[in-house]
Design an enzyme around this catalytic site. Structure first.
Site, short mmCIF file in Angstrom:
data_model
loop_
_atom_site.label_atom_id
_atom_site.label_comp_id
_atom_site.label_asym_id
_atom_site.label_seq_id
_atom_site.Cartn_x
_atom_site.Cartn_y
_atom_site.Cartn_z
N GLY B 100 -25.13 -30.68 -29.02
CA GLY B 100 -26.05 -31.79 -29.21
C GLY B 100 -25.77 -32.72 -30.28
N ASP B 195 -18.57 -23.59 -32.11
CA ASP B 195 -17.97 -23.22 -30.96
C ASP B 195 -17.15 -24.18 -30.05
OD1 ASP B 195 -19.40 -20.72 -30.90
OD2 ASP B 195 -20.92 -21.34 -29.23
N LYS B 221 -18.59 -31.49 -36.06
CA LYS B 221 -19.99 -32.13 -35.84
C LYS B 221 -21.00 -31.26 -36.00
CE LYS B 221 -21.94 -31.28 -32.63
NZ LYS B 221 -22.49 -30.99 -31.29
N THR B 222 -22.22 -31.27 -36.56
CA THR B 222 -23.61 -30.86 -36.31
C THR B 222 -24.40 -31.09 -37.53
OG1 THR B 222 -24.64 -28.54 -36.33
CG2 THR B 222 -22.43 -28.42 -37.59
N ASP B 224 -26.99 -29.28 -38.34
CA ASP B 224 -27.11 -27.91 -39.02
C ASP B 224 -26.40 -27.77 -40.39
OD1 ASP B 224 -28.94 -27.85 -37.01
OD2 ASP B 224 -27.91 -26.08 -35.94
#
Lengths: 563, 563
Positions: B100, B195, B221-222, B224
């Site tokens: 994402g 992941d 990266k994220t 969240d």
């Protein structure tokens, strides 16, 4: 109303500066520029006698004391035939916020307060709490520098809160009169939309008819942008709300382009008119934007709108684009004649008949309405039948138009896929951008505009004017060149016949299909539909590039006037 | 995947500068600062041999060539026992975006590109299109200065697009190998979450086992915020996303306080961990914020959560407040054990039995599950029974948790009202803030952090490193003082047993209930619940006050480490 009033008080005391963000604090101390005419000694120059927007005889009848009064312009004090306010003449002024929030309301109040502090020393300002109910119940707070300070350049209406009551009955007018007498009010400023300004004018007429000294001045507020005319080129809050929505739309566009797999259907606030949707379209270049006024003018059906969207989705699929962004005005279905008819029939049937499971009741619908009802997605059908207001009426406002359209487009695409006319894939994603925009921190434009509106309202009261709406113009020029005056509220009015009586109304300014903003949109939309011309305006900035930009609607409308 | 790839190409060509907003253009030309160690000749200093986050024997087994390799730090070139990259050594490097979107991805790529342009002249950078599938299918674009320029400091992943494929099977590893050989790759940078970084490490191991020259470096990266550890204090995108959501929450808070009649239930992105909700709570001070990790730790039921919210609403009503703002993490129900049990039972029953209208099927549920099912609002019950994924499973992700909670709170309030324990009025308003935040223009922090991550990834490859994740630290200090290095990916790993096999995983970093951010929240929430301490952060600024502020989570976590 009691709660809103209680909240008004509680809210005001909870604006503690220790819980301000860094940006809030910096905006608090941001000095606002004033139009140059307000920075120097000025005088008021009356124009010619005014008329009405329509039905002048009826308006004259409804406003015998105010009709035909001139609008007025502020000019440098030297000008001849102008009257100047006396700096030693102190005033007692009330102010009220009416209706839904719009960014900048606190700055209007700050403007009024500062004008009176600067130019009419010894004046008193009362803030009526919780909207017009505060006037009627005489619930108010006396504004002081310390009380006003924490709200400068801040969003929301929580300084004195707002309300949706109207002063309508003779008893209510009497209550307002009692308050005005009790507080010895020289003036009252009503900050509100078309209805509230109509109400302000009725109050001005009433006070004048009673030979009271209390003058009433209106200020144009609504994020919907549908209160405007030549003299009042914009309502405040529209600029900020559109820029907040456009930030979000721009982000969603980048997301759509990055993932390549969603159609985002974005419903935007704006029930009566589609100005917000149009402005956001001009700021962001979506693939599709539906403008309610066009749908109404072309007498389009829900099927027409669905087909229009579906056609573009199919064309885009052929080009390899299975994503897009579609803007929809909150009030869309109010613009579709057949939906209005269906709802009227439903209200009638539901009032008298039982809705049987087998659907026999549907036979009472006219064939066209029955067809439309069957065309609606099941969830919407259920909503229409089940969710009713206290009068038993279908709640149109509760219909999530964006979800309804996703469902209808989906069905149509499946049909076309079965016919071999569409080979793409469709995933709809719904959004409603509403509350996020109503209470944002005002943009530099709205902050400046509101402050000038409030300052001007103070000046108009100081000059003894009543029944005018504060009018600040030349808004695409630097602030110092803005013009300042007041426009006769009766000159904006027409009448509507309701229950056999003439009611004065300020007509809502709808999107004009031959106006410059719509024409610009119409000239570009085919390109936006197929090519991706997305623009991401990003978050509102208070400093640096773009921080003082004016919105497209205002630029195009004023540009067209000046051209 | 084909579509994403096609979009990748199309997207890149549609970023035409003539359709950039003023702010986008100004950000395009904004020069990014670099940590001082990257601005001068540097060398790489290896640390001691590393181990694993857990199960070191299994990790050693899974990564025989990489296990135990040291992490490395960049130091000024003079330092002893360090190796410097040769400026004449040019590289061929591939880069891929995985999963994402997160604001700042384009800056990571810009950083890699600029490093190689600046320090390894003659290098080539390939952007793999549409995520890991682009590696496997050898779909790429060669990056040039003109190609990269329009994406500098811009949101989204549309430069080369992303995808969610994984390189898993022997065949897929072979495809990746073929691409690396075909393009003669010296290095590959994988920009992704936990992941994707695990996958990057497997690829690094694979290439090493084949004696290939291709090195692999990961970047965190994220939005969240759940990929972090001591050496990698933050994942990029979290800062921007939280600030965008907090702008919206702040606006909604001002709205709530102004109208005094709505409870806004705001669902925020973040499925696995509640970092976003916690950070937004620290930025805005809502009346209630539910943290999934706490719900799980306390083994709370849905009824417990509902009662907690209802209790506060009742207390507020006694104080005259019939409004409020409540934050809910997207993944809330994944944290509630009883819901997990119900869903497992439902999946089992629905796979074999017919759902009869009379509800006989419900008797197959265990008593507790039956009770929970009956407790759920009807709309949610229907959703659980009707909306199923292609495998026939209940779609937990589709449940609109905020609407579910509104409905359950409403029911509980009605009960208490009937018992005379509640005399307020409640109107719930639901919001989901998700897509708006994933693709925003990166904040100054994310823009700088990403650029440094990318520049560091280039440096690590240039020094011949593999199997490391780019690591930039000391993030609360000015950029020039940031530390730069690479952390052994194997040192972040543990194993999970899946289908009888050990799978390496980088454990998601959950909200720590004894961590500084949660402890600060927990120490303040009772006050926020009752008193209104709302903060409105306003729109992200790129200049002026607050423009360079670091988010609370990072400040508190780094502060706690340094204290």
């Amino acid at each position: 109303m009691a709660t809103a009033l209680a909240n008004g008080g509680a809210a005001a005391t909870t604006r503690v500066m220790s819980v301000y963000s860094e940006l809030q604090t910096s905006r608090l101390n941001h000095n606002l520029p004033l139009p140059s005419v307000l920075r120097r000694p000025f005088a008021l120059l009356d124009g010619p006698p005014s008329s009405a927007a329509g039905s002048p005889a009826e308006i004259a009848n409804l406003f015998p004391h105010l009709f035909a009064q001139p609008s007025a312009n502020l000019v440098p004090a030297a000008a001849a035939t102008a009257t100047s306010p006396s700096p030693t003449h102190s005033l007692k002024v009330g102010v009220v916020l009416s209706g839904g929030q719009a960014p900048g309301g606190h700055n209007v109040i700050s403007g009024i307060f500062d004008y009176l502090q600067d130019k009419a020393k010894g004046s008193t300002v009362y803030g009526f709490k919780g909207g017009p109910a505060g006037i009627m119940k005489c619930k108010y707070v006396q504004l002081t520098p310390d009380f006003v300070y924490p709200f400068r350049n801040q969003g929301g209406f929580d300084m004195i809160c707002s309300g949706r009551d109207k002063i309508e009955t003779p008893h209510q007018f009497k209550e307002a009169e009692d308050t005005a007498v009790k507080l010895d009010l020289d003036g009252l400023v009503v900050i509100g939309g078309d209805d509230s300004n109509t109400n302000a004018c009725l109050l001005a007429e009433y006070f004048r008819s009673k030979n009271m000294k209390t003058r009433v001045i209106g200020c144009p507020k609504t994020i919907d942008g549908d209160l405007k005319c030549k003299e009042v080129p914009a309502s405040f809050g529209f600029d900020t709300a559109c820029k907040i929505y456009s930030e979000m739309i721009g982000n969603v566009m980048v997301d759509a382009r990055s993932t390549g797999k969603y159609y985002h259907f974005v419903r935007l606030m704006g029930r009566a008119a589609s100005h917000i949707t149009l402005e956001c379209a001009l700021q962001t270049h979506p693939n599709i934007a539906i403008i309610g006024e066009e749908v109404a003018a072309k007498k389009q059906t829900l099927k027409n709108v669905t087909d229009y969207i579906t056609d573009i989705i199919c064309k885009r699929a052929e080009l390899g684009y299975n994503y897009g962004v579609i803007l929809i005005p909150e009030g869309l279905i109010d613009f579709i004649p057949e939906v209005q008819t269906l709802i009227a029939e439903l209200n009638e049937i539901l009032a008298h008949d039982v809705v049987d499971e087998a659907g026999v009741w549907k036979q009472k619908l006219q064939p066209q309405c029955q067809q439309l009802f069957e065309f609606l997605p099941q969830a919407i059908q259920e909503q229409l039948l089940l969710e009713r207001d206290p009068h038993g009426n279908v709640q149109v406002a509760k219909i999530e138009t964006e979800k309804m359209l996703i469902s209808m487009v989906e069905t149509e695409l499946e049909k076309r896929k079965a016919e071999g006319k569409y080979a793409g894939h469709f995933k709809g994603q719904s959004h409603f951008f509403g509350y996020e925009g109503r209470c944002g921190m005002p943009t530099n434009f709205d902050a400046n505009y509101c402050y000038a509106l409030g300052y001007a309202a103070g000046a108009l009261l100081h000059c003894g004017k009543t029944g005018l709406i504060s009018s600040v113009g030349n808004l695409c020029a630097p602030v110092e060149e803005w013009t300042v005056g007041g426009t006769a509220l009766t000159s904006l009015m027409d009448v509507e016949r309701r229950h056999g009586k003439f009611k004065p109304v300020i007509k809502k300014a709808m999107v004009e299909l031959d106006g410059a903003p719509f024409k610009k949109f119409a000239s570009m939309r085919d390109e936006w539909a197929i090519k991706n011309r997305y623009i991401s305006p990003g978050p509102i900035q208070f400093m640096g590039p773009g921080a003082n930009d004016v919105n497209h609607t205002l630029l195009l409308e004023l540009g067209a006037v000046q051209a």
